[in-house]
Write an enzyme that holds these catalytic residues in place. Structure first.
Site, PDB file in Angstrom:
ATOM      1  N   HIS A   1       0.864  -1.034   0.014  1.00 35.00           N
ATOM      2  CA  HIS A   1      -0.006  -0.001  -0.034  1.00 35.00           C
ATOM      3  C   HIS A   1       0.999   1.364   0.153  1.00 35.00           C
ATOM      4  O   HIS A   1       1.312   1.757   1.021  1.00 35.00           O
ATOM      5  CB  HIS A   1      -1.017  -0.187   1.165  1.00 35.00           C
TER       6      HIS A   1
ATOM      7  N   GLU B   1      -0.197   0.082  -5.779  1.00 35.45           N
ATOM      8  CA  GLU B   1      -1.001   1.062  -5.084  1.00 35.45           C
ATOM      9  C   GLU B   1      -2.373   0.830  -5.953  1.00 35.45           C
ATOM     10  O   GLU B   1      -2.415   0.531  -7.120  1.00 35.45           O
ATOM     11  CB  GLU B   1      -0.378   2.523  -5.618  1.00 35.45           C
TER      12      GLU B   1
ATOM     13  N   ASP C   1      -4.304  -4.178  -6.471  1.00 35.47           N
ATOM     14  CA  ASP C   1      -4.536  -4.524  -5.127  1.00 35.47           C
ATOM     15  C   ASP C   1      -3.165  -5.213  -4.305  1.00 35.47           C
ATOM     16  O   ASP C   1      -2.573  -6.142  -5.178  1.00 35.47           O
ATOM     17  CB  ASP C   1      -5.686  -5.580  -5.117  1.00 35.47           C
TER      18      ASP C   1
ATOM     19  N   ASP D   1       0.495  -1.667   4.745  1.00 37.23           N
ATOM     20  CA  ASP D   1       0.063  -0.573   5.330  1.00 37.23           C
ATOM     21  C   ASP D   1      -1.123   0.194   4.856  1.00 37.23           C
ATOM     22  O   ASP D   1      -1.094   1.102   4.149  1.00 37.23           O
ATOM     23  CB  ASP D   1       1.419   0.600   5.341  1.00 37.23           C
TER      24      ASP D   1
HETATM   25  N1  SAM Z   1       2.826   3.248   2.914  1.00 33.37           N
HETATM   26  C1  SAM Z   1       2.725   4.642   2.662  1.00 33.37           C
HETATM   27  C2  SAM Z   1       4.044   5.378   3.440  1.00 33.37           C
HETATM   28  O1  SAM Z   1       4.299   4.689   4.497  1.00 33.37           O
HETATM   29  O2  SAM Z   1       4.505   6.279   2.927  1.00 33.37           O
HETATM   30  C3  SAM Z   1       1.381   5.058   2.908  1.00 33.37           C
HETATM   31  C4  SAM Z   1       0.191   4.321   2.393  1.00 33.37           C
HETATM   32  S1  SAM Z   1      -1.378   4.897   2.995  1.00 33.37           S
HETATM   33  C5  SAM Z   1      -1.447   4.601   4.346  1.00 33.37           C
HETATM   34  C6  SAM Z   1      -2.348   3.545   2.171  1.00 33.37           C
HETATM   35  C7  SAM Z   1      -2.213   3.573   0.643  1.00 33.37           C
HETATM   36  O3  SAM Z   1      -3.062   2.403   0.167  1.00 33.37           O
HETATM   37  C8  SAM Z   1      -3.272   4.460  -0.184  1.00 33.37           C
HETATM   38  O4  SAM Z   1      -2.320   5.234  -1.096  1.00 33.37           O
HETATM   39  C9  SAM Z   1      -4.301   3.851  -0.857  1.00 33.37           C
HETATM   40  O5  SAM Z   1      -4.759   4.546  -1.973  1.00 33.37           O
HETATM   41  C10 SAM Z   1      -3.754   2.351  -0.864  1.00 33.37           C
HETATM   42  N2  SAM Z   1      -4.570   1.458  -1.226  1.00 33.37           N
HETATM   43  C11 SAM Z   1      -5.673   1.133  -0.496  1.00 33.37           C
HETATM   44  N3  SAM Z   1      -6.320   0.122  -0.784  1.00 33.37           N
HETATM   45  C12 SAM Z   1      -5.416  -0.692  -1.219  1.00 33.37           C
HETATM   46  C13 SAM Z   1      -5.194  -1.954  -1.876  1.00 33.37           C
HETATM   47  N4  SAM Z   1      -6.118  -2.899  -1.578  1.00 33.37           N
HETATM   48  N5  SAM Z   1      -4.268  -2.152  -2.707  1.00 33.37           N
HETATM   49  C14 SAM Z   1      -3.067  -1.308  -2.728  1.00 33.37           C
HETATM   50  N6  SAM Z   1      -3.104  -0.025  -2.395  1.00 33.37           N
HETATM   51  C15 SAM Z   1      -4.258   0.268  -1.617  1.00 33.37           C
END
Ligand code: SAM
Length: 265
Positions: free
Chosen positions: A42, A118, A143, A164
């Protein structure tokens, strides 16, 4: 519909803790020469400009990275983390905050590779542009849980996976448990770091997961910190990072980080 944007939260106390743990894990794993596949399930947007509207809205970074930025006495467990953020602010003023994919890329050796996942189309485009010239960096536009099936196990057998999620979906904890069960079948010795918030009145901690995965205390290290009044963000009163298969070399440092929190700033 995905509404979460990490730009509102970049550099807040939760990011400080999460990214300090992440860097400690990378460094411990890199004591061995063999290449590592980093997987960021994520990813978010990679680099955040704290002078821009999103970050300025609630100024969450001021309670996190901002609180330590000008401190003369940096606590030991935050030294590597702060150095990693300073690299992106060479003139000494805090403006740019590197997210997890950027931090992982900064620590990549020639033998390591990085997979960035992402789901949000805006962030995907930002990531594609940001990492266009990067070596051994792959963007998985989809995903992050499904990506674990695609990218595990790595050829070297060595993986560090950061999970995350934004915890927006009611099914998040169940999805996480299912994904982890599959991931551990594919890569039993991989290192997995799973961030979670502690939110008043909501179940977001991972207490049920080690039992459901059959992981004992040797393989499941749950590091949890509670925020001070000044660090709290709404109903988020703390956060944690659960580490599966924590490298032996990182354990003392991670305990120092969690036990010493919130440090003096
Ligand atoms: N890991 C990043 C950091 O520490 O800098 C922050 C990530 S943020 C908490 C969560 C991200 O996950 C968001 O950009 C959101 O769009 C993305 N997201 C949400 N559901 C997701 C999924 N099922 N798979 C991949 N990305 C996802």
């Amino acid at each position: 519909m995905l509404s979460y944007r990490h730009a509102f939260h970049a550099g807040n106390p939760a990011d400080v803790f999460k990214h300090a743990v992440l860097i400690a894990l990378v460094r411990a794993m890199q004591c061995k020469e063999k290449g590592i596949r980093f997987i960021d399930t994520h990813a978010g947007a990679a680099m955040y400009d704290l002078s821009k509207e999103f970050a300025q809205k609630n100024l969450e970074f001021e309670r996190g990275i901002g609180a330590w930025w000008n401190s003369n006495e940096v606590p030991d467990p935050l030294v590597d983390y702060l150095a990693a953020v300073r690299r992106h602010n060479p003139d000494g003023a805090l403006r740019f905050y590197p997210g997890s994919p950027q931090l992982l890329m900064d620590h990549q050796r020639t033998q390591d590779e990085l997979v960035i996942c992402e789901l949000h189309s805006t962030e995907q485009q930002v990531l594609r542009e940001h990492f266009e010239q990067a070596r051994k960096v792959r963007i998985h536009a989809g995903d992050g849980y499904a990506a674990l099936e695609r990218w595990l196990p790595p050829p070297t057998g060595r993986a560090l996976v950061l999970i995350d999620p934004p915890y927006e979906r009611k099914s998040e904890l169940d999805d996480l448990a299912v994904a982890m069960a599959g991931a551990l079948k594919r890569c039993a010795h991989g290192v997995f770091a799973i961030w979670y918030p502690v939110i008043e009145g909501r179940e977001t901690t991972l207490d049920r997961i080690p039992g459901s995965l059959g992981l004992d205390g040797e393989r499941w290290l749950d590091l949890r910190v509670m925020f001070t009044e000044a660090q709290r963000m709404g109903r988020m009163t703390g956060c944690g990072m659960a580490v599966v298969n924590c490298p032996y070399r990182a354990r003392a440092e991670l305990h120092a980080l969690a036990d010493g929190w919130p440090f003096r700033s």
